[in-house]
Design an enzyme around this catalytic site. Sequence first.
Site, PDB file in Angstrom:
ATOM      1  N   ASN A 156       0.790  -1.233   0.000  1.00 18.58           N
ATOM      2  CA  ASN A 156       0.000   0.000   0.000  1.00 18.58           C
ATOM      3  C   ASN A 156       0.824   1.286   0.000  1.00 18.58           C
ATOM      4  O   ASN A 156       0.271   2.358  -0.202  1.00 18.58           O
ATOM      5  CB  ASN A 156      -0.989   0.004   1.173  1.00 18.58           C
ATOM      6  CG  ASN A 156      -0.290  -0.106   2.508  1.00 18.58           C
ATOM      7  OD1 ASN A 156       0.730  -0.760   2.615  1.00 18.58           O
ATOM      8  ND2 ASN A 156      -0.827   0.537   3.518  1.00 18.58           N
ATOM      9  N   GLY A 231       3.477  -5.767   7.077  1.00 18.30           N
ATOM     10  CA  GLY A 231       2.427  -6.545   6.437  1.00 18.30           C
ATOM     11  C   GLY A 231       1.440  -7.074   7.453  1.00 18.30           C
ATOM     12  O   GLY A 231       1.276  -6.509   8.534  1.00 18.30           O
ATOM     13  N   SER A 232       0.815  -8.191   7.109  1.00 20.36           N
ATOM     14  CA  SER A 232      -0.255  -8.725   7.951  1.00 20.36           C
ATOM     15  C   SER A 232       0.294  -9.488   9.149  1.00 20.36           C
ATOM     16  O   SER A 232       1.449  -9.933   9.149  1.00 20.36           O
ATOM     17  CB  SER A 232      -1.123  -9.665   7.108  1.00 20.36           C
ATOM     18  OG  SER A 232      -0.339 -10.763   6.699  1.00 20.36           O
ATOM     19  N   GLY A 236       3.523 -11.903   9.293  1.00 23.50           N
ATOM     20  CA  GLY A 236       4.506 -11.440  10.279  1.00 23.50           C
ATOM     21  C   GLY A 236       4.898 -12.549  11.257  1.00 23.50           C
ATOM     22  O   GLY A 236       6.069 -12.711  11.604  1.00 23.50           O
ATOM     23  N   GLU A 254       5.989  -4.598  11.654  1.00 22.52           N
ATOM     24  CA  GLU A 254       5.000  -3.513  11.556  1.00 22.52           C
ATOM     25  C   GLU A 254       3.746  -4.140  10.968  1.00 22.52           C
ATOM     26  O   GLU A 254       3.682  -4.408   9.765  1.00 22.52           O
ATOM     27  CB  GLU A 254       5.519  -2.402  10.636  1.00 22.52           C
ATOM     28  CG  GLU A 254       6.743  -1.671  11.150  1.00 22.52           C
ATOM     29  CD  GLU A 254       6.442  -0.757  12.318  1.00 22.52           C
ATOM     30  OE1 GLU A 254       5.262  -0.578  12.671  1.00 22.52           O
ATOM     31  OE2 GLU A 254       7.394  -0.236  12.907  1.00 22.52           O
ATOM     32  N   CYS A 288      -2.621   1.149   7.220  1.00 24.14           N
ATOM     33  CA  CYS A 288      -2.607   0.369   8.464  1.00 24.14           C
ATOM     34  C   CYS A 288      -3.190   1.134   9.649  1.00 24.14           C
ATOM     35  O   CYS A 288      -3.812   0.560  10.519  1.00 24.14           O
ATOM     36  CB  CYS A 288      -1.187  -0.094   8.772  1.00 24.14           C
ATOM     37  SG  CYS A 288      -0.010   1.266   8.843  1.00 24.14           S
ATOM     38  N   GLU A 465      10.122   2.074  13.928  1.00 18.43           N
ATOM     39  CA  GLU A 465      10.727   2.654  12.732  1.00 18.43           C
ATOM     40  C   GLU A 465      10.570   4.165  12.843  1.00 18.43           C
ATOM     41  O   GLU A 465       9.683   4.645  13.547  1.00 18.43           O
ATOM     42  CB  GLU A 465      10.037   2.124  11.466  1.00 18.43           C
ATOM     43  CG  GLU A 465      10.360   0.653  11.231  1.00 18.43           C
ATOM     44  CD  GLU A 465       9.934   0.129   9.872  1.00 18.43           C
ATOM     45  OE1 GLU A 465       8.875   0.545   9.372  1.00 18.43           O
ATOM     46  OE2 GLU A 465      10.668  -0.717   9.327  1.00 18.43           O
TER      47      GLU A 465
END
Length: 489
Positions: A156, A231-232, A236, A254, A288, A465
């Site tokens: 995304n 990602g998901s 993850g 993340e 997200c 991050e």
Amino acid sequence: MTLPHLKNKLFINNEYVASRSGEVLTVRSPRDESILAEDIPRAGKLDVDDAVQAAQAAFKTSWGIISGNERAKIMLKFADILEENAALLAGLEMMAMGQPISVALELAKMAPAMFRHYAGYCDKIYGEVLPEDGNEQYSLVQYQPIGVCAGIAAWNATLVFFAVKVAPALAAGNTFIFKPSEKSPLAALALGDLIACAGFPPGAINIVTGSGETGSLLASHMLIRKISFTGSLAAGRKVQQAATASNLKSVTLELGGKSPSIIFEDADMENAVNHSSSSFLLNSGQICIAASRILVHQKIAEAFTSHLQARFEALAHAMGDPESPETFLGPLADRAQTESVLEFFSQGRKDGVQFLIGGTKHEKGGNYVQPTIMVGGRLDSVTWTKEIFGPALSIRTFETEEEAIQLANDTSFGLSACVYTSDIARALRVSGLIEAGNIAINSAYRPGHTVPFGGWKESGNGAREGGLAGLKSYMETKSILINMKVGRR
Ligand code: NDP
């Protein structure tokens, strides 16, 4: 838009190379399912090994040993080149994932800013000196690069994920292998030419494309020392497991969210409606941190909901061709994403959820989905508990602050939250009690590259991050103890 020349090779050692696996994947336009590219390489084991070897050589002989000043010079040049090419990169993102061009451009411009921010750190990685403190031991603490790092990204906001992972890693002296999603590899592959042009030594940044299998090869590689994953939750978890089962590499996760917005009775209504509509629907809700659970005080619930519905209806008219600068809502990223969102709607109906607007595909067909507002339904309905990752939010009411906080925290996620009120004491009190890593007061949350970003609970693993925290996550700490007794007369 005419298709620019698409790169269809892996970028390893500053060269575009054919994949040794020989396998390819197809990228389709989310607008109409037409084929954009059918020869994007799926990097296999040998390809990932090549990328790791290149990154390791660069770590030992070039990027990992040059001065911070030299690293900064190259990163700053790269930032300029990224900026000059923002329109091209945004166009490629727009084509692959249907992001409206205005949104894609905004995101593309964040990448150079991140490289500039982290370039500033290159020659400022200071250590610490601890006083003797009566123990006749003098201590030094040093921060050093980890080695070969890798990044795996969701689709995304590819360029943002590239920059937020690669820039701090490189500033600290690491080398990198980046894997974009198979849904949006076009802009990432185009970066190769720009990387070489900026003067990065061969192997400093490598780009491998492929599906989850390529990601899994990176996560389990014995010579990769750190991996950052966006990602998901499901993928993850697999990355974390592969990292643990291989060489215990350090992992940053993340992950997804189901973020709440708490709107108190004294909130500025227009502002809360704006952020719950225009900000929420940016990128068709495929963000997200999108606050998809609205908790609104009972006293203002009716007025807020009808304002919000009117705004959603107006924004639905700005749905269209992502290439047009007037378009606010594009199609969802691909057929699988569209089907997943529609499946949530159908499950929601079974759970007694009512749709004030939307809940279906848009008349444009394809991957266009109506902006959707849901109310009612059980607290354990999937539309209330699971991440939909589309243009759909749910509304519930509350009566007391305690109830709002309890409902906000009643989730396995903890990525972000928004608090709308004109009482700053309440805003800070509630922010303190919400179980999430990122809180916005009187606004939608917008991550900035200077501020640490990450999730609590199942939205992340605690690493951050962005800002100094992001830089530190790409460094090892070394303590050096000096025995002052030796040689003392
Ligand atoms: P996925 O988890 O499906 O994919 C993310 C990346 O992981 C892709 O590159 C994917 O490859 C790769 N991958 C898939 N399986 C594996 C595996 N077993 N091992 C290693 N890599 C794997 O997520 P989506 O791309 O669908 O992105 C949407 C999700 O990302 C949402 O949950 C969203 O909330 C989250 N997200 C989180 C953000 C944050 O900062 N917290 C920011 C943006 C999104 P491929 O796609 O090529 O198959």
